[in-house]
Design an enzyme around this catalytic site. Structure first.
Site, PDB file in Angstrom:
ATOM      1  CG  HIS A   1      20.235  13.930  23.593  1.00 17.49           C
ATOM      2  ND1 HIS A   1      20.533  14.455  24.998  1.00 17.49           N
ATOM      3  CD2 HIS A   1      20.958  13.356  22.817  1.00 17.49           C
ATOM      4  CE1 HIS A   1      21.699  14.237  25.219  1.00 17.49           C
ATOM      5  NE2 HIS A   1      21.599  13.108  23.587  1.00 17.49           N
TER       6      HIS A   1
ATOM      7  CG  HIS B   1      24.207  13.473  19.089  1.00 18.67           C
ATOM      8  ND1 HIS B   1      24.739  14.406  18.217  1.00 18.67           N
ATOM      9  CD2 HIS B   1      23.200  12.534  19.942  1.00 18.67           C
ATOM     10  CE1 HIS B   1      24.883  14.158  20.126  1.00 18.67           C
ATOM     11  NE2 HIS B   1      24.119  13.313  20.928  1.00 18.67           N
TER      12      HIS B   1
ATOM     13  CG  HIS C   1      26.352  15.234  25.255  1.00 18.51           C
ATOM     14  ND1 HIS C   1      25.570  15.944  24.775  1.00 18.51           N
ATOM     15  CD2 HIS C   1      25.474  14.161  24.378  1.00 18.51           C
ATOM     16  CE1 HIS C   1      25.012  15.302  23.529  1.00 18.51           C
ATOM     17  NE2 HIS C   1      24.860  14.400  22.825  1.00 18.51           N
TER      18      HIS C   1
ATOM     19  CD  GLU D   1      26.109   8.531  27.564  1.00 16.82           C
ATOM     20  OE1 GLU D   1      25.715   8.195  26.117  1.00 16.82           O
ATOM     21  OE2 GLU D   1      26.655   9.708  27.255  1.00 16.82           O
TER      22      GLU D   1
ATOM     23  CG  ASP E   1      22.244   9.969  22.497  1.00 18.98           C
ATOM     24  OD1 ASP E   1      22.226  10.642  21.650  1.00 18.98           O
ATOM     25  OD2 ASP E   1      22.257   9.344  23.585  1.00 18.98           O
ATOM     26  CG  ASP E   2      23.403   8.897  17.876  1.00 18.36           C
ATOM     27  OD1 ASP E   2      24.035  10.045  17.364  1.00 18.36           O
ATOM     28  OD2 ASP E   2      23.690   9.302  19.558  1.00 18.36           O
TER      29      ASP E   2
END
Length: 341
Positions: free
Chosen positions: A18, A20, A198, A201, A279-280
């Site tokens: 996961h 990005h 996704h 969340e 994630d980010d």
């Protein structure tokens, strides 16, 4: 944290499922690319950008996220972005990544799909040769854009099946439930793309259920709210549908008040196939091992839990069974080596 646990986190082979790639844009690279491409940003220094990385919700983050993307304009930019991430996580023990990218966010501003894909793919191919990191690429549809644009992105992806393995669904979850994307996901599956999304969340357990039933997803990205529904927990445990959880992301976006409220341990105790991811990471203050350390400390995970999470990262991946076993064997070898001191 014990020396043994710390050594395990440092040295265990891991997959990240996961991630990005646009969310790995560090402030210094953002400013460098802005200068390279003559893009004007409302920041003059790395410190100015870092100060902006404070969010009250997912939408606050997305606003900055899309602003940051404006500096990505050439194939070299996307290569440099991807390569910087791969170099950084190579030191974290990463040996496989299944990476999200958001082409609609780029084509919507006039950047060609092939420009985005070419830069990312060239870096991934370089990483396999130079760093021994394997990869699969996941193209995400953006929820907040119209369905016809998702179909346009799918048409582009169909021309590059050799490079794109799966399709996903990201951006704002509130107000954009899975049923809106049932048709495009059906078309993507028909074309042979593996579906993920996704869900759960900032949405509800029902979003997770709809992702499974309507979009036919094979992996749940985030999935926190699934733990609100006992029947859904049992279903996910029985089917061993993977969850790609992102603790520091949840914290920075105010999805949880503290890391101690992360559902990672609860999900593991319920028998779910849980993975930990970043994630980010540029925006959320931590890459892969930072997330491992955060949940280890806050949730009182023991050494076996850490090993389980590392093994789960490969079990939940889309690589072949033989490749999975090779990675699991490598984990066992590292554990024995760490035990020897």
């Amino acid at each position: 944290m014990t020396d043994f646990a710390n050594a395990l986190i440092d040295r265990l082979p891991k997959a990240e499922l996961h991630l990005h790639i646009e969310g790995t844009l560090e402030p210094d690279l953002m400013l460098a690319l802005a200068k390279r491409n003559k893009v004007t940003l409302p920041y003059e220094s790395v410190e100015d950008v870092a100060k902006a990385y404070e969010f009250d919700c997912l939408q606050d983050f997305l606003d900055l996220y899309y602003l940051g993307m404006s500096v990505l304009q050439t194939e070299q930019d996307f290569h440099d972005l991807t390569w910087a991430y791969l170099l950084k996580v190579h030191a974290d023990g990463l040996t496989h990544v299944e990476m999200f990218f958001d082409p609609q966010a780029h084509t919507d501003r006039g950047i060609a799909f092939e420009t985005v894909l070419g830069g990312i793919v060239s870096a991934l191919e370089r990483a396999e040769k130079e760093l021994k990191i394997t990869s699969k690429l996941i193209m995400c549809f953006l929820r907040h854009l119209p369905e016809e644009q998702a179909f346009d992105a799918l048409d582009c992806a169909c021309k590059h099946k050799e490079h794109i393995f799966a399709v996903g669904l990201d951006s704002s979850e509130k107000g954009f439930p899975p049923p809106l994307f049932e048709r495009v996901f059906a078309a993507a599956r028909k074309e042979g793309f593996t579906p993920v999304a996704h869900v759960g969340e900032e949405g509800t357990a029902e979003n997770v259920r709809e992702g499974l039933d309507l979009l036919k997803i094979e992996r749940v990205d985030h999935g926190n709210r699934a733990l609100d529904d006992p029947a859904l927990i049992k279903r996910l445990a029985k089917q061993q549908t993977p969850l790609t959880m992102c603790p520091l992301s949840n914290l920075r976006l105010k999805g949880i008040p503290t890391i101690g409220d992360s559902p990672v341990k609860k999900a593991m105790d319920a028998g779910l196939l849980v993975t930990v991811n970043s994630d980010d990471p540029s925006y959320f203050g931590g890459y892969l091992n930072d997330n491992y350390r955060a949940v280890h400390q806050a949730l009182d995970l023991n050494e076996q839990d850490i090993i389980t999470l590392a093994k789960n990262s490969f079990k939940a991946s889309f690589i072949s069974d033989s490749a999975k076993q090779a990675h699991l064997d490598a984990i066992d070898a590292v554990v024995e080596d760490v035990k020897k001191g």
